[in-house]
Design a protein around this motif. Structure first.
Motif, PDB file in Angstrom:
ATOM      1  N   ASP A 197      40.397  -6.456  97.463  1.00  0.00           N
ATOM      2  CA  ASP A 197      40.873  -6.476  98.855  1.00  0.00           C
ATOM      3  C   ASP A 197      41.619  -7.763  99.192  1.00  0.00           C
ATOM      4  O   ASP A 197      41.043  -8.707  99.722  1.00  0.00           O
ATOM      5  N   LEU A 198      42.883  -7.803  98.879  1.00  0.00           N
ATOM      6  CA  LEU A 198      43.724  -8.939  99.246  1.00  0.00           C
ATOM      7  C   LEU A 198      44.565  -8.504 100.435  1.00  0.00           C
ATOM      8  O   LEU A 198      45.101  -7.403 100.434  1.00  0.00           O
ATOM      9  N   PRO A 199      44.685  -9.356 101.469  1.00  0.00           N
ATOM     10  CA  PRO A 199      45.297  -8.882 102.708  1.00  0.00           C
ATOM     11  C   PRO A 199      46.825  -8.898 102.744  1.00  0.00           C
ATOM     12  O   PRO A 199      47.428  -8.150 103.511  1.00  0.00           O
ATOM     13  N   ASP A 200      47.437  -9.762 101.959  1.00  0.00           N
ATOM     14  CA  ASP A 200      48.885  -9.926 102.138  1.00  0.00           C
ATOM     15  C   ASP A 200      49.521 -10.477 100.864  1.00  0.00           C
ATOM     16  O   ASP A 200      48.824 -10.911  99.935  1.00  0.00           O
ATOM     17  N   LEU A 201      50.844 -10.456 100.830  1.00  0.00           N
ATOM     18  CA  LEU A 201      51.561 -10.938  99.640  1.00  0.00           C
ATOM     19  C   LEU A 201      51.290 -12.421  99.359  1.00  0.00           C
ATOM     20  O   LEU A 201      51.098 -12.794  98.192  1.00  0.00           O
ATOM     21  N   PRO A 202      51.241 -13.286 100.397  1.00  0.00           N
ATOM     22  CA  PRO A 202      50.974 -14.697 100.079  1.00  0.00           C
ATOM     23  C   PRO A 202      49.607 -14.929  99.431  1.00  0.00           C
ATOM     24  O   PRO A 202      49.411 -15.940  98.754  1.00  0.00           O
ATOM     25  N   SER A 203      48.644 -14.031  99.615  1.00  0.00           N
ATOM     26  CA  SER A 203      47.304 -14.214  99.043  1.00  0.00           C
ATOM     27  C   SER A 203      47.232 -13.928  97.552  1.00  0.00           C
ATOM     28  O   SER A 203      46.225 -14.231  96.921  1.00  0.00           O
ATOM     29  N   LEU A 204      48.250 -13.282  96.994  1.00  0.00           N
ATOM     30  CA  LEU A 204      48.187 -12.919  95.577  1.00  0.00           C
ATOM     31  C   LEU A 204      48.206 -14.179  94.715  1.00  0.00           C
ATOM     32  O   LEU A 204      49.030 -15.072  94.939  1.00  0.00           O
ATOM     33  N   ASN A 205      47.313 -14.227  93.730  1.00  0.00           N
ATOM     34  CA  ASN A 205      47.311 -15.382  92.824  1.00  0.00           C
ATOM     35  C   ASN A 205      48.363 -15.186  91.731  1.00  0.00           C
ATOM     36  O   ASN A 205      49.097 -14.191  91.711  1.00  0.00           O
ATOM     37  N   ASP A 206      48.400 -16.157  90.843  1.00  0.00           N
ATOM     38  CA  ASP A 206      49.425 -16.172  89.803  1.00  0.00           C
ATOM     39  C   ASP A 206      49.447 -14.866  89.000  1.00  0.00           C
ATOM     40  O   ASP A 206      50.489 -14.207  88.867  1.00  0.00           O
ATOM     41  N   ALA A 207      48.273 -14.468  88.494  1.00  0.00           N
ATOM     42  CA  ALA A 207      48.217 -13.266  87.645  1.00  0.00           C
ATOM     43  C   ALA A 207      48.542 -12.018  88.452  1.00  0.00           C
ATOM     44  O   ALA A 207      49.257 -11.122  87.973  1.00  0.00           O
ATOM     45  N   GLU A 208      48.046 -11.957  89.703  1.00  0.00           N
ATOM     46  CA  GLU A 208      48.285 -10.767  90.536  1.00  0.00           C
ATOM     47  C   GLU A 208      49.772 -10.620  90.870  1.00  0.00           C
ATOM     48  O   GLU A 208      50.289  -9.502  90.963  1.00  0.00           O
ATOM     49  N   ARG A 209      50.460 -11.713  91.032  1.00  0.00           N
ATOM     50  CA  ARG A 209      51.904 -11.636  91.296  1.00  0.00           C
ATOM     51  C   ARG A 209      52.656 -11.127  90.071  1.00  0.00           C
ATOM     52  O   ARG A 209      53.560 -10.293  90.170  1.00  0.00           O
ATOM     53  N   SER A 210      52.260 -11.630  88.907  1.00  0.00           N
ATOM     54  CA  SER A 210      52.933 -11.181  87.678  1.00  0.00           C
ATOM     55  C   SER A 210      52.629  -9.712  87.398  1.00  0.00           C
ATOM     56  O   SER A 210      53.502  -8.963  86.929  1.00  0.00           O
ATOM     57  N   ASP A 211      51.387  -9.292  87.686  1.00  0.00           N
ATOM     58  CA  ASP A 211      51.027  -7.884  87.485  1.00  0.00           C
ATOM     59  C   ASP A 211      51.852  -6.980  88.409  1.00  0.00           C
ATOM     60  O   ASP A 211      52.341  -5.933  87.987  1.00  0.00           O
ATOM     61  N   LEU A 212      51.978  -7.375  89.665  1.00  0.00           N
ATOM     62  CA  LEU A 212      52.791  -6.590  90.600  1.00  0.00           C
ATOM     63  C   LEU A 212      54.231  -6.511  90.102  1.00  0.00           C
ATOM     64  O   LEU A 212      54.853  -5.438  90.115  1.00  0.00           O
ATOM     65  N   ALA A 213      54.772  -7.650  89.651  1.00  0.00           N
ATOM     66  CA  ALA A 213      56.164  -7.681  89.186  1.00  0.00           C
ATOM     67  C   ALA A 213      56.353  -6.702  88.030  1.00  0.00           C
ATOM     68  O   ALA A 213      57.296  -5.892  88.019  1.00  0.00           O
ATOM     69  N   SER A 214      55.453  -6.735  87.053  1.00  0.00           N
ATOM     70  CA  SER A 214      55.655  -5.864  85.884  1.00  0.00           C
ATOM     71  C   SER A 214      55.375  -4.409  86.234  1.00  0.00           C
ATOM     72  O   SER A 214      56.008  -3.498  85.689  1.00  0.00           O
ATOM     73  N   LEU A 215      54.464  -4.162  87.176  1.00  0.00           N
ATOM     74  CA  LEU A 215      54.216  -2.774  87.587  1.00  0.00           C
ATOM     75  C   LEU A 215      55.431  -2.186  88.308  1.00  0.00           C
ATOM     76  O   LEU A 215      55.786  -1.019  88.113  1.00  0.00           O
ATOM     77  N   LEU A 216      56.087  -3.004  89.129  1.00  0.00           N
ATOM     78  CA  LEU A 216      57.287  -2.521  89.827  1.00  0.00           C
ATOM     79  C   LEU A 216      58.408  -2.201  88.838  1.00  0.00           C
ATOM     80  O   LEU A 216      59.088  -1.176  88.970  1.00  0.00           O
ATOM     81  N   ILE A 217      58.603  -3.064  87.848  1.00  0.00           N
ATOM     82  CA  ILE A 217      59.621  -2.793  86.819  1.00  0.00           C
ATOM     83  C   ILE A 217      59.302  -1.458  86.148  1.00  0.00           C
ATOM     84  O   ILE A 217      60.172  -0.593  85.975  1.00  0.00           O
ATOM     85  N   ASP A 218      58.031  -1.284  85.795  1.00  0.00           N
ATOM     86  CA  ASP A 218      57.586  -0.077  85.103  1.00  0.00           C
ATOM     87  C   ASP A 218      57.814   1.172  85.978  1.00  0.00           C
ATOM     88  O   ASP A 218      58.436   2.148  85.560  1.00  0.00           O
ATOM     89  N   CYS A 219      57.326   1.133  87.212  1.00  0.00           N
ATOM     90  CA  CYS A 219      57.385   2.324  88.073  1.00  0.00           C
ATOM     91  C   CYS A 219      58.814   2.714  88.411  1.00  0.00           C
ATOM     92  O   CYS A 219      59.168   3.903  88.381  1.00  0.00           O
ATOM     93  N   ILE A 220      59.641   1.733  88.746  1.00  0.00           N
ATOM     94  CA  ILE A 220      61.017   2.060  89.114  1.00  0.00           C
ATOM     95  C   ILE A 220      61.761   2.560  87.876  1.00  0.00           C
ATOM     96  O   ILE A 220      62.572   3.491  87.953  1.00  0.00           O
ATOM     97  N   GLY A 221      61.430   1.996  86.708  1.00  0.00           N
ATOM     98  CA  GLY A 221      62.005   2.499  85.455  1.00  0.00           C
ATOM     99  C   GLY A 221      61.620   3.958  85.219  1.00  0.00           C
ATOM    100  O   GLY A 221      62.442   4.775  84.792  1.00  0.00           O
ATOM    101  N   ARG A 222      60.378   4.304  85.499  1.00  0.00           N
ATOM    102  CA  ARG A 222      59.936   5.693  85.322  1.00  0.00           C
ATOM    103  C   ARG A 222      60.657   6.624  86.306  1.00  0.00           C
ATOM    104  O   ARG A 222      61.026   7.744  85.959  1.00  0.00           O
ATOM    105  N   LEU A 223      60.828   6.172  87.544  1.00  0.00           N
ATOM    106  CA  LEU A 223      61.542   7.003  88.516  1.00  0.00           C
ATOM    107  C   LEU A 223      62.992   7.214  88.082  1.00  0.00           C
ATOM    108  O   LEU A 223      63.539   8.311  88.220  1.00  0.00           O
TER     109      LEU A 223
END
Ligand SMILES: [Zn+2]
Ligand SMILES: [Zn+2]
Length: 296
Positions: A197-223
């Motif tokens: 339960d993280l409330p906002d984008l600024p709360s994401l830590n280093d690993a969570e930001r990198s995970d979001l970045a790679s998930l977005l690359i992956d998902c948009i690539g799949r679409l």
């Protein structure tokens, strides 16, 4: 979750929104935007040397030249200086720079006294009115908490972000997963959320930001791979309001609403949906998820 908050039409009206006397929906009049150009006359304004990006950059945020809101509360976010690119083509490091910039601008705009909500979003493709092809998104910083957000806080069930059935999960990168919602409004719709339960984008830590970045690359690539052509879509992040009202926390998450339901065929939101508030989705979520899992 909190359950009791309703959209505050009175304060929205006080802030200059018009409230429809029949539906209670807020509207913001932006006649000046009628004059904005559909296409840049010459050079892309977002390429290096263009009117909005005179110098070299990796990522860039700046006030929207054709803002719906005054006082710098609308921004453009450039994902890369490469015109012929898309989020799916970014390297993990470059996508991470975009996530960091979203977080930085959310915090900076959210800290303003005249900002209650920061909506980070992207419209991709001419089908959704993206007039410039250069990879970019936008930010609207509202002086109200918009009704869609208020409604999520009021309606979200405790299971909203529980690990969904593997049948609907499309991809997981570390702390972040993407799945097709059980009651998806759009064919191939995705929700992306972290495991905690993280409330906002600024709360994401280093690993969570990198995970979001790679998930977005992956998902948009799949679409993009789904119908072998760039998928037009709308994407937006929901994060906590930046006002002083105490709420039961709702997890930061992204929605991706792709426009196509089959190759070259747009799904229209029309009278049946707008007249009723009920979505009619022609693609079963488990089928959509299986198709997206198979693509890459
Ligand atoms: Zn460009
Ligand atoms: Zn949401």
């Amino acid at each position: 979750m909190s359950g009791s908050e309703h959209f505050d039409a009175d304060s929205a009206a006080g802030a200059g929104y018009r409230i429809d006397p029949l539906s209670g929906a807020p509207a913001w009049m932006v006649p000046a935007r009628q004059d904005r150009p559909n296409l840049p006359a010459e050079k892309c304004p977002f390429c290096v040397g263009g009117i909005e990006a005179p110098g070299e950059y990796e990522v860039l945020a700046f006030p929207n030249r054709w803002p719906p809101f005054d006082d710098g509360r609308a921004e453009i976010v450039l994902y890369t200086s490469q015109h012929e690119s898309s989020f799916a083509d970014l390297s993990p490091d470059q996508a991470r720079r975009v996530v960091d910039l979203w977080a930085e601008r959310s915090a900076a705009l959210g800290a303003r006294d005249d900002v209650s909500y920061v909506l980070v979003f992207e419209n991709r493709g001419p089908e959704v009115g993206a007039t410039i092809a250069h990879p970019h998104g936008q930010i609207y910083a509202f002086d109200i908490v918009p009704p869609v957000v208020v409604n999520e806080y009021a309606s979200a069930q405790s299971t909203a972000f529980s690990v969904p059935s593997s049948e609907v999960v499309v991809a997981t990168h570390g702390e972040w997963s993407a799945w097709v919602p059980f009651a998806a409004s759009w064919p191939y719709e995705l929700v992306l959320a972290p495991a905690t339960d993280l409330p906002d984008l600024p709360s994401l830590n280093d690993a969570e930001r990198s995970d979001l970045a790679s998930l977005l690359i992956d998902c948009i690539g799949r679409l993009d791979a789904l119908f072998d052509s760039p998928m037009p879509f709308m994407m937006w992040f929901h994060q906590r309001p930046f006002d002083d009202i105490e709420r039961t926390p709702l997890r930061v998450h992204a929605h991706i609403a792709p426009l196509l339901r089959s190759p070259g065929t747009q799904r229209f939101v029309a009278a049946g949906e707008l007249g009723s508030g009920v979505w009619f989705n022609p693609v079963e979520p488990t089928t959509a998820a299986a198709q997206l899992r198979d693509r890459k």
